[in-house]
Design an enzyme around this catalytic site. Structure first.
Site, short mmCIF file in Angstrom:
data_model
loop_
_atom_site.label_atom_id
_atom_site.label_comp_id
_atom_site.label_asym_id
_atom_site.label_seq_id
_atom_site.Cartn_x
_atom_site.Cartn_y
_atom_site.Cartn_z
N ASN A 41 0.81 -1.15 0.13
CA ASN A 41 -0.18 -0.05 -0.02
C ASN A 41 0.92 1.11 -0.01
O ASN A 41 1.97 1.34 0.64
CB ASN A 41 -1.21 0.00 1.02
CG ASN A 41 -0.21 -0.27 2.50
OD1 ASN A 41 0.65 -0.95 2.66
ND2 ASN A 41 -1.18 0.37 3.60
N GLU A 43 0.36 5.11 0.70
CA GLU A 43 -0.58 6.08 1.40
C GLU A 43 -0.16 7.72 0.67
O GLU A 43 1.10 7.79 0.01
CB GLU A 43 -0.67 5.88 2.46
CG GLU A 43 -1.17 4.67 3.25
CD GLU A 43 -1.48 4.86 4.54
OE1 GLU A 43 -1.23 5.46 5.49
OE2 GLU A 43 -2.12 3.55 4.94
N CYS A 52 -3.80 0.63 -2.73
CA CYS A 52 -3.96 -0.67 -1.99
C CYS A 52 -2.84 -1.25 -2.29
O CYS A 52 -2.40 -1.31 -3.93
CB CYS A 52 -5.10 -1.46 -1.97
SG CYS A 52 -6.58 -0.55 -1.02
N GLU A 54 -2.67 -4.69 -3.59
CA GLU A 54 -3.19 -5.54 -4.24
C GLU A 54 -3.25 -4.91 -5.52
O GLU A 54 -2.89 -5.34 -6.74
CB GLU A 54 -4.80 -6.09 -4.20
CG GLU A 54 -4.73 -6.61 -2.64
CD GLU A 54 -5.33 -5.71 -1.86
OE1 GLU A 54 -4.67 -4.91 -1.65
OE2 GLU A 54 -6.51 -5.81 -1.10
N CYS A 85 -10.36 -5.21 -0.38
CA CYS A 85 -11.30 -4.08 -0.11
C CYS A 85 -11.92 -4.19 -1.55
O CYS A 85 -11.78 -4.94 -2.36
CB CYS A 85 -10.64 -2.78 0.07
SG CYS A 85 -9.93 -1.90 -1.60
#
Ligand code: THU
Length: 132
Positions: A41, A43, A52, A54, A85
């Site tokens: 991830n 940010e 994210c 993935e 998510c």
């Protein structure tokens, strides 16, 4: 179980850039070229710009010319199983080779839950819906 994929996701988690949540996530994606692409991830101070793990992994595979995602491994929390998510499930479905592609949800090297895209996202909306 794909041990190599699982270990690469665990390793990628260490590269997480998560100064706001302090929640590290790592992912590893196996594509049709036989290579494993990793992600973490990433940010941002503008929270909505966060990517994210993935999606980082999947986008890397796609950027390298792949279109068919065969397997995905993911690790977030090391004390509980972290599922992808909703946005990542949608992105997985865009490139999944089939609905029964394997998704490994990792707590640690010895505790891995094996599921499939169909199990975590039944009735997914795909390009086929746009062709009707
Ligand atoms: N996160 C992921 O990387 N993957 C998921 O499927 C769930 C959430 C990240 C995004 C953010 O950096 C942090 O976890 C907390 O939401």
């Amino acid at each position: 179980m794909n041990k190599e994929l699982i270990l690469k996701a665990i390793e990628a988690r260490e590269n997480a850039y998560c100064p706001y949540s302090n929640f590290k996530v790592g992912a590893a994606a196996l594509f049709e070229d036989g290579n494993i692409y990793v992600g973490c991830n990433v940010e941002n101070a503008s929270f909505g710009a966060t990517n994210c793990a993935e999606r980082t992994a999947i986008f890397s595979g796609v950027a390298n010319g792949n279109r068919k995602l065969k397997e995905l491994a993911l690790i977030g929390d090391v004390k509980a199983f972290t599922y992808p998510c909703g946005i990542c499930r949608q992105v997985i479905s865009e490139f999944a080779e089939s609905g029964d592609m394997k998704i490994y949800i990792i707590k640690n090297e010895n505790e891995v839950l094996e599921t499939t895209l169909d199990e975590v996202m039944p009735g997914t909306f795909t390009k086929k819906d746009l062709e009707k």
